[in-house]
Scaffold this active site. Sequence first.
Site, short mmCIF file in Angstrom:
data_model
loop_
_atom_site.label_atom_id
_atom_site.label_comp_id
_atom_site.label_asym_id
_atom_site.label_seq_id
_atom_site.Cartn_x
_atom_site.Cartn_y
_atom_site.Cartn_z
N HIS A 9 132.04 31.48 31.31
CA HIS A 9 132.43 31.74 29.93
C HIS A 9 131.38 32.61 29.23
O HIS A 9 130.28 32.15 28.96
CB HIS A 9 132.59 30.40 29.20
CG HIS A 9 133.09 30.51 27.82
ND1 HIS A 9 132.43 29.95 26.73
CD2 HIS A 9 134.20 31.11 27.31
CE1 HIS A 9 133.11 30.18 25.63
NE2 HIS A 9 134.18 30.88 25.96
N GLU A 37 134.44 35.53 32.56
CA GLU A 37 135.38 35.41 31.44
C GLU A 37 134.69 36.02 30.22
O GLU A 37 133.60 35.60 29.85
CB GLU A 37 135.74 33.95 31.18
CG GLU A 37 136.87 33.75 30.17
CD GLU A 37 136.45 33.86 28.72
OE1 GLU A 37 137.32 34.13 27.86
OE2 GLU A 37 135.24 33.69 28.41
N ASP A 39 135.20 38.82 26.44
CA ASP A 39 136.02 39.21 25.31
C ASP A 39 135.87 40.70 25.03
O ASP A 39 134.79 41.26 25.18
CB ASP A 39 135.58 38.44 24.05
CG ASP A 39 135.42 36.95 24.34
OD1 ASP A 39 136.44 36.25 24.38
OD2 ASP A 39 134.27 36.50 24.51
N HIS A 52 132.69 38.96 21.28
CA HIS A 52 133.62 37.90 20.93
C HIS A 52 134.01 37.90 19.45
O HIS A 52 135.19 37.90 19.10
CB HIS A 52 133.04 36.53 21.28
CG HIS A 52 133.92 35.38 20.88
ND1 HIS A 52 133.86 34.80 19.63
CD2 HIS A 52 134.90 34.72 21.55
CE1 HIS A 52 134.75 33.83 19.54
NE2 HIS A 52 135.41 33.77 20.69
#
Length: 246
Positions: A9, A37, A39, A52
């Site tokens: 993450h 993972e 953004d 993010h």
Amino acid sequence: MKYFQVLAHRGLVSEFVPENTTKAFADALFAGADVIETDVRATADGIAVIFHDEDLLRLAGIPKKVAEITWKEISGIDIGFGKRVPTLQQVLQDFPEARFNLDIKSDLAIEPVANVINALGVQNRILISSFSDSRRIKTLKKISGSVGTSAGSARVLALWLCSILGATPLFQFFSRQITALQIPISRFPIRLDSKRFVRFALNAGLELHYWTINDPIEIQRLINLGATGIVTDNCDLVISNFRKEK
């Protein structure tokens, strides 16, 4: 123990390594993460960047939105310990073997993300996700060829209702063109970790990734339940504790 995917993450964040930076990604991959993972947003001049938040306040103390500044401006901003915001193109080129789960955070990012993926020809190592089904679908339509994708919130809700009703054909219908479900354990009264829902998802051939799970006991429970992936902040600890056997 059966093999499952570990999705890092925002990379592997540590005391001196901010989230969503090339260092965080390098550390996660070195630890053995299967997927990064992350953004994606776009700058005012249409550059896809790894970030993010909507603005720079939390990481840089600057109350400006990413969408309102240029790439030249954001590239000079320190987001912690000398680290900078990378572009999507940069990380895909810096980590040519890595798989990326890209969460498309804004409509402005749709075309820049698709352009980078198409230009680099990296469709085989990308999974597109978004809470917005509309944004996810628009991104997929602009990407040439086949690319993995997870379901948005509305699609997940539809699948959950199908499982409750025992409507297998409808579940299969709503699963079309979906690679994975990337979901929390629950959303208010809706439990997405029931044996019934998991069975429906796996029978439909979907990958099942739960986020963001850091507690070892909960990770073990989800693996036993049938989860095929865990999105975690602590990919190094998850790998060391759960990858003794593959």
